[in-house]
Design a protein around this motif. Structure first.
Motif, PDB file in Angstrom:
ATOM      1  N   LYS A  56      55.094  25.901  41.845  1.00  0.00           N
ATOM      2  CA  LYS A  56      54.158  25.243  42.773  1.00  0.00           C
ATOM      3  C   LYS A  56      52.709  25.635  42.510  1.00  0.00           C
ATOM      4  N   ILE A  57      52.485  26.614  41.641  1.00  0.00           N
ATOM      5  CA  ILE A  57      51.100  27.028  41.358  1.00  0.00           C
ATOM      6  C   ILE A  57      50.462  25.997  40.433  1.00  0.00           C
ATOM      7  N   ARG A  58      49.264  25.525  40.832  1.00  0.00           N
ATOM      8  CA  ARG A  58      48.598  24.511  39.994  1.00  0.00           C
ATOM      9  C   ARG A  58      47.793  25.209  38.898  1.00  0.00           C
ATOM     10  N   LEU A  59      48.207  24.938  37.683  1.00  0.00           N
ATOM     11  CA  LEU A  59      47.599  25.636  36.549  1.00  0.00           C
ATOM     12  C   LEU A  59      46.775  24.665  35.715  1.00  0.00           C
ATOM     13  N   GLU A  60      45.572  25.031  35.368  1.00  0.00           N
ATOM     14  CA  GLU A  60      44.740  24.183  34.506  1.00  0.00           C
ATOM     15  C   GLU A  60      44.948  24.658  33.074  1.00  0.00           C
ATOM     16  N   ARG A  61      45.311  23.706  32.192  1.00  0.00           N
ATOM     17  CA  ARG A  61      45.518  24.100  30.788  1.00  0.00           C
ATOM     18  C   ARG A  61      44.197  24.443  30.108  1.00  0.00           C
ATOM     19  N   ASP A  62      44.281  25.222  29.027  1.00  0.00           N
ATOM     20  CA  ASP A  62      43.109  25.594  28.215  1.00  0.00           C
ATOM     21  C   ASP A  62      42.040  26.356  28.981  1.00  0.00           C
ATOM     22  N   VAL A  63      42.458  27.047  30.022  1.00  0.00           N
ATOM     23  CA  VAL A  63      41.524  27.920  30.741  1.00  0.00           C
ATOM     24  C   VAL A  63      42.021  29.349  30.564  1.00  0.00           C
ATOM     25  N   ALA A  64      41.180  30.197  29.984  1.00  0.00           N
ATOM     26  CA  ALA A  64      41.597  31.595  29.790  1.00  0.00           C
ATOM     27  C   ALA A  64      40.919  32.457  30.857  1.00  0.00           C
ATOM     28  N   ASN A  65      40.182  33.471  30.447  1.00  0.00           N
ATOM     29  CA  ASN A  65      39.603  34.382  31.450  1.00  0.00           C
ATOM     30  C   ASN A  65      38.204  33.986  31.923  1.00  0.00           C
ATOM     31  N   PHE A  66      37.621  32.998  31.275  1.00  0.00           N
ATOM     32  CA  PHE A  66      36.250  32.598  31.622  1.00  0.00           C
ATOM     33  C   PHE A  66      36.276  31.868  32.970  1.00  0.00           C
ATOM     34  N   ARG A  67      36.020  32.611  34.035  1.00  0.00           N
ATOM     35  CA  ARG A  67      36.132  32.065  35.392  1.00  0.00           C
ATOM     36  C   ARG A  67      35.056  32.661  36.279  1.00  0.00           C
ATOM     37  N   LEU A  68      34.677  31.887  37.295  1.00  0.00           N
ATOM     38  CA  LEU A  68      33.739  32.400  38.311  1.00  0.00           C
ATOM     39  C   LEU A  68      34.491  32.501  39.633  1.00  0.00           C
ATOM     40  N   LEU A  69      34.283  33.597  40.350  1.00  0.00           N
ATOM     41  CA  LEU A  69      34.916  33.779  41.659  1.00  0.00           C
ATOM     42  C   LEU A  69      33.843  34.064  42.703  1.00  0.00           C
ATOM     43  N   SER A  70      33.976  33.422  43.850  1.00  0.00           N
ATOM     44  CA  SER A  70      33.065  33.759  44.956  1.00  0.00           C
ATOM     45  C   SER A  70      33.499  35.115  45.508  1.00  0.00           C
ATOM     46  N   ARG A  71      32.698  35.711  46.347  1.00  0.00           N
ATOM     47  CA  ARG A  71      33.045  37.006  46.951  1.00  0.00           C
ATOM     48  C   ARG A  71      34.374  36.890  47.710  1.00  0.00           C
ATOM     49  N   GLU A  72      34.548  35.764  48.441  1.00  0.00           N
ATOM     50  CA  GLU A  72      35.783  35.578  49.230  1.00  0.00           C
ATOM     51  C   GLU A  72      36.988  35.554  48.290  1.00  0.00           C
ATOM     52  N   ALA A  73      36.867  34.795  47.195  1.00  0.00           N
ATOM     53  CA  ALA A  73      37.989  34.683  46.258  1.00  0.00           C
ATOM     54  C   ALA A  73      38.269  36.046  45.625  1.00  0.00           C
ATOM     55  N   LEU A  74      37.212  36.775  45.267  1.00  0.00           N
ATOM     56  CA  LEU A  74      37.411  38.076  44.629  1.00  0.00           C
ATOM     57  C   LEU A  74      38.100  39.055  45.599  1.00  0.00           C
ATOM     58  N   ASN A  75      37.661  39.055  46.864  1.00  0.00           N
ATOM     59  CA  ASN A  75      38.307  39.951  47.837  1.00  0.00           C
ATOM     60  C   ASN A  75      39.791  39.622  47.966  1.00  0.00           C
ATOM     61  N   LYS A  76      40.093  38.332  47.998  1.00  0.00           N
ATOM     62  CA  LYS A  76      41.507  37.935  48.132  1.00  0.00           C
ATOM     63  C   LYS A  76      42.295  38.375  46.896  1.00  0.00           C
ATOM     64  N   LEU A  77      41.665  38.230  45.735  1.00  0.00           N
ATOM     65  CA  LEU A  77      42.335  38.614  44.483  1.00  0.00           C
ATOM     66  C   LEU A  77      42.629  40.121  44.471  1.00  0.00           C
ATOM     67  N   LEU A  78      41.619  40.899  44.880  1.00  0.00           N
ATOM     68  CA  LEU A  78      41.792  42.360  44.843  1.00  0.00           C
ATOM     69  C   LEU A  78      42.756  42.840  45.921  1.00  0.00           C
ATOM     70  N   ASN A  79      43.015  41.994  46.920  1.00  0.00           N
ATOM     71  CA  ASN A  79      43.970  42.377  47.965  1.00  0.00           C
ATOM     72  C   ASN A  79      45.416  42.094  47.584  1.00  0.00           C
ATOM     73  N   LEU A  80      45.620  41.378  46.460  1.00  0.00           N
ATOM     74  CA  LEU A  80      47.006  41.145  46.039  1.00  0.00           C
ATOM     75  C   LEU A  80      47.620  42.507  45.709  1.00  0.00           C
ATOM     76  N   PRO A  81      48.864  42.738  46.121  1.00  0.00           N
ATOM     77  CA  PRO A  81      49.401  44.095  46.000  1.00  0.00           C
ATOM     78  C   PRO A  81      49.898  44.476  44.603  1.00  0.00           C
ATOM     79  N   GLU A  82      49.993  43.521  43.669  1.00  0.00           N
ATOM     80  CA  GLU A  82      50.607  43.880  42.382  1.00  0.00           C
ATOM     81  C   GLU A  82      49.732  44.827  41.564  1.00  0.00           C
ATOM     82  N   VAL A  83      50.393  45.670  40.773  1.00  0.00           N
ATOM     83  CA  VAL A  83      49.639  46.642  39.983  1.00  0.00           C
ATOM     84  C   VAL A  83      49.602  46.260  38.501  1.00  0.00           C
ATOM     85  N   ASN A  84      50.345  45.223  38.136  1.00  0.00           N
ATOM     86  CA  ASN A  84      50.352  44.808  36.734  1.00  0.00           C
ATOM     87  C   ASN A  84      49.963  43.326  36.638  1.00  0.00           C
TER      88      ASN A  84
END
Ligand code: UDP
Ligand code: MG
Length: 321
Positions: free
Chosen positions: A152-180
């Motif tokens: 169910k995750i919508r994935l855009e092809r040909d997109v690697a690590n070059f991404r911009l995140l807003s502060r809100e998105a970054l906080n949500k990302l860093l709150n994910l509990p996974e360590v790997n």
């Protein structure tokens, strides 16, 4: 106060391009400086050459714009990216490769999309004519496979690590509990308002790629197991399909009169059975490995030294008046 754009540049043995990367990026982003403060976060991923020394020297030249992070050893790209994300104080955070294959001027288009309301902006590779045939083909199949398995995750092809995140998105990302985590998998997991800008991938400015076939396979496996449990479900379909083929071969064996045909079919069925079994076992093993890593809860990387950029001087008198 101006908003801060933090640009994260992970580097492993990149002494030949530290200076060029910083200068090209600052030059390209000059037009944004009216509205934003630009900060580059240089992350040294346990380099064995002069990369770290050069980073420190550059920070002396640009104390208001450069932060430096050194990891305790080489953790790999994900470890370096996540170390940068952890120390980023930007209102906008951009992650990019430091070898100038991701052209810094694309960040201007990404910021435009952010200003239009996007929380996440993806930079999509339009053409990869500067990559060799093997890299192009393997990357193409990697994105197709990942897209197929993303559930169910919508994935855009040909997109690697070059991404911009807003502060809100970054906080949500860093709150994910996974360590790997795998950055290109955890970002699409967030959802949120996402925009895409296209760009042409340039040639590496200097030095060599850090990815050989082995590390590319390892990275692909981490992404596949990181994205969902869809591969395990697909395994059931594979098992069912190969079972049907086995039955078909068995019938052919029974009705066939030639002894050589019979032995041929039987050996075919047996080899197919073993192939499917080993493939399934290896895939399940990969998932178990990931579970082990998560259970141990070791961090993605260890920051050994962090030198934040200096706080900028007070706004100039002109700006206050
Ligand atoms: N990199 C890193 N740690 C590693 C390998 C790579 O920080 O263990 C950095 C590298 O210095 C570069 C970026 O990741 O800035 C992309 O690496 P590379 O150019 O080798 O990958 P490619 O473009 O060939 O896929
Ligand atoms: Mg590269």
């Amino acid at each position: 106060m101006k908003k801060v754009i933090s640009v994260i540049a992970p580097m492993y043995n990149e002494e030949s391009l530290v200076r060029e990367y910083c200068e090209t990026t600052f030059r390209a982003l000059e037009v944004l400086q009216e509205k934003y403060q630009i900060e580059i976060i240089l992350v040294n991923d346990g380099s064995k050459d002069q990369t770290w020394n050069y980073m420190l020297k550059l920070q002396e030249n640009y104390p208001f714009n450069i932060s430096t992070v050194s990891l305790s050893r080489n953790f790999g790209l994900e470890g370096a990216v996540y170390a940068g994300l952890q120390v980023s104080k930007g209102d906008l955070t951009v992650v990019m490769d430091a070898d100038l294959q991701d052209p810094p001027h694309v960040i201007i288009n990404m910021v435009e999309q952010y200003e239009k309301g996007a929380d996440i902006v993806l930079a999509k590779r339009k053409k990869r004519s500067n990559d060799n045939y093997f890299k192009r083909t393997s990357a193409k199949w990697y994105y197709i496979l990942l897209d197929e398995l993303s559930g169910k995750i919508r994935l855009e092809r040909d997109v690697a690590n070059f991404r911009l995140l807003s502060r809100e998105a970054l906080n949500k990302l860093l709150n994910l509990p996974e360590v790997n985590p795998v950055f290109r998998v955890t970002v699409p997991f967030l959802g949120m308002k996402t925009a895409v800008v296209e760009y042409e991938r340039d040639k590496r400015f200097a030095g060599e790629t850090k990815y050989n076939l082995k590390s590319m396979i390892r990275y692909a496996l981490d992404s596949v197991t990181g994205i969902s449990i869809e591969p395990l479900r697909k395994l059931m379909i594979l098992g069912f399909g190969s079972g049907l083929i086995c039955v078909l071969f068995l019938i052919l064996t029974i009705i066939s009169k030639d002894a050589w045909k019979t032995s041929f079919f039987i050996s075919l069925v047996i080899s197919m059975f073993f192939c499917v079994m080993f493939f399934a076992l290896a895939l399940v093993g990969e998932y178990i490995g990931q579970i082990l890593l998560e259970v141990k809860r070791r961090p993605t990387s260890i920051i050994y030294e962090y030198n934040p950029r200096k706080e900028p001087r007070k706004e100039s008198i002109d700006e206050i008046c």
